[in-house]
Scaffold this active site. Sequence first.
Site, mmCIF file in Angstrom:
data_model
loop_
_atom_site.group_PDB
_atom_site.id
_atom_site.type_symbol
_atom_site.label_atom_id
_atom_site.label_comp_id
_atom_site.label_asym_id
_atom_site.label_seq_id
_atom_site.Cartn_x
_atom_site.Cartn_y
_atom_site.Cartn_z
ATOM 1 N N CYS A 1 -5.314 1.220 5.733
ATOM 2 C CA CYS A 1 -5.866 -0.076 5.975
ATOM 3 C C CYS A 1 -5.459 -0.552 7.463
ATOM 4 O O CYS A 1 -4.484 0.335 8.096
ATOM 5 C CB CYS A 1 -5.554 -1.153 5.048
ATOM 6 S SG CYS A 1 -3.937 -1.669 5.045
ATOM 7 N N GLU B 1 0.853 4.145 1.983
ATOM 8 C CA GLU B 1 1.298 4.381 3.180
ATOM 9 C C GLU B 1 2.717 3.311 3.522
ATOM 10 O O GLU B 1 3.739 4.027 4.161
ATOM 11 C CB GLU B 1 0.393 4.360 4.382
ATOM 12 C CG GLU B 1 -0.962 5.198 4.017
ATOM 13 C CD GLU B 1 -1.951 4.363 3.185
ATOM 14 O OE1 GLU B 1 -3.180 4.841 3.230
ATOM 15 O OE2 GLU B 1 -1.786 3.668 2.851
ATOM 16 N N HIS C 1 0.840 -1.074 0.272
ATOM 17 C CA HIS C 1 -0.083 0.225 -0.035
ATOM 18 C C HIS C 1 0.951 1.075 -0.015
ATOM 19 O O HIS C 1 1.907 1.271 0.190
ATOM 20 C CB HIS C 1 -0.927 0.091 1.301
ATOM 21 C CG HIS C 1 -2.096 -1.064 1.107
ATOM 22 N ND1 HIS C 1 -3.347 -0.983 1.775
ATOM 23 C CD2 HIS C 1 -2.313 -1.820 0.317
ATOM 24 C CE1 HIS C 1 -3.874 -2.172 1.452
ATOM 25 N NE2 HIS C 1 -3.451 -2.504 0.527
ATOM 26 N N CYS D 1 -1.458 -0.806 7.400
ATOM 27 C CA CYS D 1 -0.712 0.237 7.533
ATOM 28 C C CYS D 1 -1.029 1.170 8.545
ATOM 29 O O CYS D 1 0.024 2.003 9.062
ATOM 30 C CB CYS D 1 -1.262 1.092 6.049
ATOM 31 S SG CYS D 1 -0.574 0.316 4.644
#
Length: 338
Positions: free
Chosen positions: A293, A267, A265, A296
């Site tokens: 999420c 992040e 992801h 993260c």
Amino acid sequence: MAIIIGLTGENCAGKGTVADYLARKGFYYYSLSDIIREELAAEGKEITREALIAKGNEMRRNFGSDVLARRTIDKLQPDRNYVIDSIRNPSEARALLATGRMTLVYVTAPPEIRFERMKARRREGDPRSFEAFKTIEKLEIEGKDEHGQRLAEVFSLATKKIVNDSDFKELYASVDELLAEISSEFKPSRPSWDLYFMNIAKVVASRSNCIKRHTAALIVKDKRIVSTGYNGTPRGIRNCNEGGCPRCGSFADSGTKLEECVCSHAEENAIVQAAYHGISIKGATLYTTFSPCLICTKMIINSGIREVVYNAEYPLSELPLKLLKEAGIAVRQVKIED
């Protein structure tokens, strides 16, 4: 957005001197009369004051009273300051004022002083007597022709005034005072820091190779970007859009088959990139195009990031946002246009 100073005034009031002084201060110069000169030159005609007036009136009748202003506006660039001279018709003034950038300045002087200046310049075609000077000027100022010179109406649209009845030193001081007033009144449109960084994140997201969703994150300290990340497969792995991620390749429903997703992801990548380059992100702010999420979120908490700013909510956002707030991390949503 830069500044435009428009100049209007009677003949020999000192508009040209003001324009020259502003040009020395970095203003780009345009005269609406230059548009007329270009037309006369193209027709092979001599450029005189009478020819300029007649051609200007003709152009306004044929192409609209604001034609000189419109053609000049087309030449302007948004990152430059301009001084524009020879504004003689109210439609021209209104067109320039409609840009939202122009301050219209009325430069004037007593007629006796202006007549002496006219005599001193010894220009062919200028009136020889003070009475003739006043007669010609009255026609220009009180003009009734919609497409001609209507200086009185233009003067009434000016919001600033300079009386040029002394020497150059006094005139330049008046222009300096004018610039100080305009600078304090002029408030160029600038994005907030939040919008600035979120819009940069949108650009970063364009580098994503994920075939389901493009996301990005920035890590910012002291208003400086220290790390960026976008979603996609790990370094050395086939890109998502090349078949590297089976979950994305099957277009799984949002929130399902997460265990099959090979992509990192945004992040996650931003945090890992900071670690990879040995950059501390303790106390930083993370800007992300989607709220984080759960995985993260745990990385954000343990990395020492103190604030998360997101644009849109991730489909499974309830628990992650709850954990961030429980950990004492400030969370804000800043929506920008998709």
